[in-house]
Design an enzyme around this catalytic site. Structure first.
Site, PDB file in Angstrom:
ATOM      1  N   HIS A 190       0.820  -1.201   0.000  1.00  0.00           N
ATOM      2  CA  HIS A 190       0.000   0.000   0.000  1.00  0.00           C
ATOM      3  C   HIS A 190       0.855   1.253   0.000  1.00  0.00           C
ATOM      4  O   HIS A 190       0.491   2.284  -0.560  1.00  0.00           O
ATOM      5  CB  HIS A 190      -0.917  -0.006   1.220  1.00  0.00           C
ATOM      6  N   GLU A 432       0.520 -16.656 -22.368  1.00  0.00           N
ATOM      7  CA  GLU A 432       1.644 -16.397 -21.464  1.00  0.00           C
ATOM      8  C   GLU A 432       2.326 -17.683 -21.013  1.00  0.00           C
ATOM      9  O   GLU A 432       3.174 -17.664 -20.135  1.00  0.00           O
ATOM     10  CB  GLU A 432       1.214 -15.530 -20.282  1.00  0.00           C
ATOM     11  N   ASP A 456       4.958 -13.307 -18.148  1.00  0.00           N
ATOM     12  CA  ASP A 456       4.963 -14.721 -17.773  1.00  0.00           C
ATOM     13  C   ASP A 456       5.552 -15.587 -18.877  1.00  0.00           C
ATOM     14  O   ASP A 456       6.225 -16.573 -18.605  1.00  0.00           O
ATOM     15  CB  ASP A 456       3.541 -15.194 -17.434  1.00  0.00           C
ATOM     16  N   CYS A 503       0.518  -7.331 -24.152  1.00  0.00           N
ATOM     17  CA  CYS A 503       0.295  -6.516 -22.956  1.00  0.00           C
ATOM     18  C   CYS A 503       1.346  -6.743 -21.878  1.00  0.00           C
ATOM     19  O   CYS A 503       1.195  -6.281 -20.759  1.00  0.00           O
ATOM     20  CB  CYS A 503      -1.107  -6.756 -22.400  1.00  0.00           C
TER      21      CYS A 503
HETATM   22  C1  PEP Z   1       2.046 -10.944 -18.415  1.00  0.00           C
HETATM   23  O1  PEP Z   1       2.241 -12.009 -17.843  1.00  0.00           O
HETATM   24  O2  PEP Z   1       2.727 -10.553 -19.389  1.00  0.00           O
HETATM   25  C2  PEP Z   1       0.994 -10.029 -17.951  1.00  0.00           C
HETATM   26  C3  PEP Z   1       0.717  -8.934 -18.613  1.00  0.00           C
HETATM   27  O3  PEP Z   1       0.327 -10.348 -16.827  1.00  0.00           O
HETATM   28  P1  PEP Z   1       0.902 -10.105 -15.347  1.00  0.00           P
HETATM   29  O4  PEP Z   1       2.115  -9.207 -15.460  1.00  0.00           O
HETATM   30  O5  PEP Z   1      -0.193  -9.489 -14.576  1.00  0.00           O
HETATM   31  O6  PEP Z   1       1.260 -11.501 -14.921  1.00  0.00           O
HETATM   32 MG    MG Z   2       0.804 -12.878 -16.482  1.00  0.00          MG
END
Ligand code: PEP
Ligand code: MG
Length: 589
Positions: A190, A432, A456, A503
């Protein structure tokens, strides 16, 4: 000069003098009271509880108007703790049975609870800060104000502390605090959330900064790279001064670029989206020049709460997000819990390898009540604007089919109940896991979109724990195997006529932009703060050049060659900008 490496939690650079905040917890001696005074002690405790509650209600309101809803929620969580019978009742019982003073009983109970949380997984451990914060608030009512060292702060300073409670961080507001650094702490604490809300550069997890920093020392906090530099030498100071000057010019230029379209020199439109943890961040996406949300990490609703968010709480958050996006697309990822993201109240059992265990979609498929509750909230919010649903960590087609089955069930329920929703929400998966990337050709037949989660994907492809600092040197998006998987997924999407976006953090790294475009990606989702820098690259390249670059990059067989080449090419395109400052690899300022 001493350079300490930690975890960057709030971006920016602060250059100033150290202020060591040594607000150690006061040790309260055990003192008993006569039997006749027990009732009075219980009454004192009850009064302190009431006063602390009132104070928190005020603080929540204040935080809501000045720091935003997410920051305010933290005080809401503290309020919840003060109503938690399992925390409060033992204090009363101890006073009554052991005849101790109220303050001693409070201290003993909080030490006990903090000890239990401290032994748990990382995401529980971050709650220890909150526990001390609430204890301090109660004790203040019982034994008077323990004046915070912060009151002594007179000139702009960088606060150095072993750890900071959320209240301490929130109290930086209105004080001349220009940055902070701590020995311990995590990215999702936090305290980190408050630092970002206040816009103060911060680095946590520096292990021993309080051992080596002295009051008044010169210090540089680099919240972008997660570095604290104590007593910097002249060349380092000069480099940072120059960097700050460039950053100022850069920020002004990027603000202008944010308003322009994300189109390459040869007229190819790129969809720029933002990754968010809280609905309120949609504003930052739009300000940064993004058109919608590519990844809403909905699990943060739970990670910042002491209970599983109710359907209504979720509905409000999702609806807010959709409304704030003003017609732009919003991709909601279903709860990605487990591994390093353990929520309080989540049904977890010990796992030897939690990253390979019951996390993400696996956890949801084993906990259908909560999964369906979330799908209901998402569907209800879809009546208010364009939504997409994305399932994380899908590894097999069976998982996807099961998830879709439950999704259809929930739709039917809503239909029966006459509740409005969009029946045509696009449903997609995150790619991922290498298995999903290799099988992308099969997945595209059953999804409306794919989003490559490189964070990931890299860890599973290279067998490198993304949270383990001892192997961070091995964690790189530039590994030829990672490039090959991205390329294959994009190609599968093209063949199946299914849009593919990216992403993972790599999507927000300007050094990788040309490569990603060259591999065929036309949609990138990144942290809101990085969008305008991406847009600048996009507006300065043409697809032909990107494709040539991608071909060359994919011909290398070592990650070093790839990253050096990408950095070199990015600098050629934008020699005067910070385009060469990579999020993937630390670099000299
Ligand atoms: C990823 O794994 O690339 C992703 C965007 O998800 P997170 O970072 O939340 O695991
Ligand atoms: Mg991920």
């Amino acid at each position: 000069m001493e350079v300490l490496k930690g975890i960057p939690v709030s971006p920016g650079i602060a250059v100033g003098h150290v202020f060591v905040l040594d607000d150690v917890r006061t040790r309260i001696p055990r003192r008993t009271v006569p039997a006749t005074a027990v009732e009075r002690e219980v009454a004192r405790f009850n009064e302190s509880l009431e006063a602390a509650r009132e104070e928190l209600v005020q603080l929540t309101r204040q935080a809501e108007s000045q720091l935003g809803e997410d920051a305010a929620k933290i005080f809401g969580f503290h309020l919840g703790m003060l109503s938690d019978k399992s925390l409060i009742e033992p204090i009363r019982k101890r006073i009554e049975q052991e005849h101790t003073t109220a303050e001693f009983a409070v201290q003993e109970q909080f030490v006990l609870v903090a000890g239990v949380f401290g032994k748990m997984a990382e995401s529980f451990r971050t709650k220890v800060d909150d526990i001390w914060d609430v204890e301090r608030r109660l004790l203040k009512q019982l034994i008077g104000e323990h004046t915070s060292g912060l009151a002594r702060l007179s000139r702009p300073s960088v606060v150095i502390s072993s750890d900071l409670t959320p209240s301490q961080t929130a109290s930086f507001q209105g004080r001349p605090v220009i940055g902070f650094a701590t020995d311990i702490g995590g990215q999702t604490s936090h305290t980190a959330i408050f630092a970002r809300a206040l816009g103060i550069p911060a680095v946590v997890g520096l292990s021993r900064i309080t051992e080596v920093a002295e009051d008044g020392d010169e210090v540089i906090i680099d919240g972008d790279r997660g570095v604290a530099i104590l007593r910097p030498d002249e060349p380092t100071k000069e480099a940072y001064r120059a960097h700050l000057q460039r950053a100022e010019i850069e920020t002004a230029a990027l603000r202008e670029i944010a308003l322009l379209p994300a189109v390459t020199k040869d007229g190819v439109e790129i969809e720029l989206l933002g990754n968010i943890e809280f609905a309120a961040e949609v504003e930052n996406i739009l300000a940064g020049g993004g058109v919608g949300v590519g990844l809403y990490r909905t699990e943060f609703l739970w990670l910042t709460s002491d209970h599983e968010p109710t359907e209504e709480e979720q509905f409000i958050a999702y609806r807010t997000c959709v409304e704030m996006a003003r017609g732009g697309p919003v991709t909601l990822r279903t709860f990605d819990l487990g591994a390093d993201k353990q929520a309080s109240g989540q049904d977890v059992s010990h796992e030897a390898n939690p990253f390979l265990g019951c996390r993400s979609i696996r956890y949801c498929l084993q906990n259908l009540t909560l999964f369906k509750r979330q799908l209901r909230a998402i569907l209800r919010a879809s009546a208010f604007g364009p939504l997409k649903i994305m399932f994380p960590l899908v590894t097999t087609l069976l998982e996807l089919r099961q998830a879709k089955l439950h999704y259809r069930d929930v739709m039917e329920d809503l239909q029966d109940e006459g509740i409005a929703f969009d029946p045509k929400i696009p449903v997609g998966i995150m790619v991922e896991v290498p298995a999903a990337a290799l099988m992308a050709g099969s997945f595209v037949r059953e999804v409306d979109f794919l989003s490559i989660g490189t964070n990931d994907l890299i860890q599973y492809t290279l067998a490198v724990d993304r949270t383990n600092e001892r192997v961070q040197g091995l964690y790189t998006a530039g590994h030829p195997a990672v490039l090959k998987l991205i390329k294959d997924v994009v190609r599968a999407g093209r063949r199946g006529n299914v849009p593919v976006s990216c992403c993972g953090e790599v999507a927000g790294d300007p050094e990788f932009t040309m490569l990603l475009l060259g591999l065929g990606l036309r949609s990138l989702s990144a942290t809101p703060g990085s969008l305008s820098a991406l847009k600048r690259v996009i507006r300065n390249v043409d697809i032909g050049t990107c494709e040539r670059l991608a071909r060359t990059a994919c011909s290398f067989d070592s990650e070093r060659q790839v990253t050096a080449y990408l950095r070199d090419q990015a600098r050629k395109i934008l020699p005067d900008s910070l385009g060469g400052r990579s999020a993937q690899q630390g670099q000299d300022v």
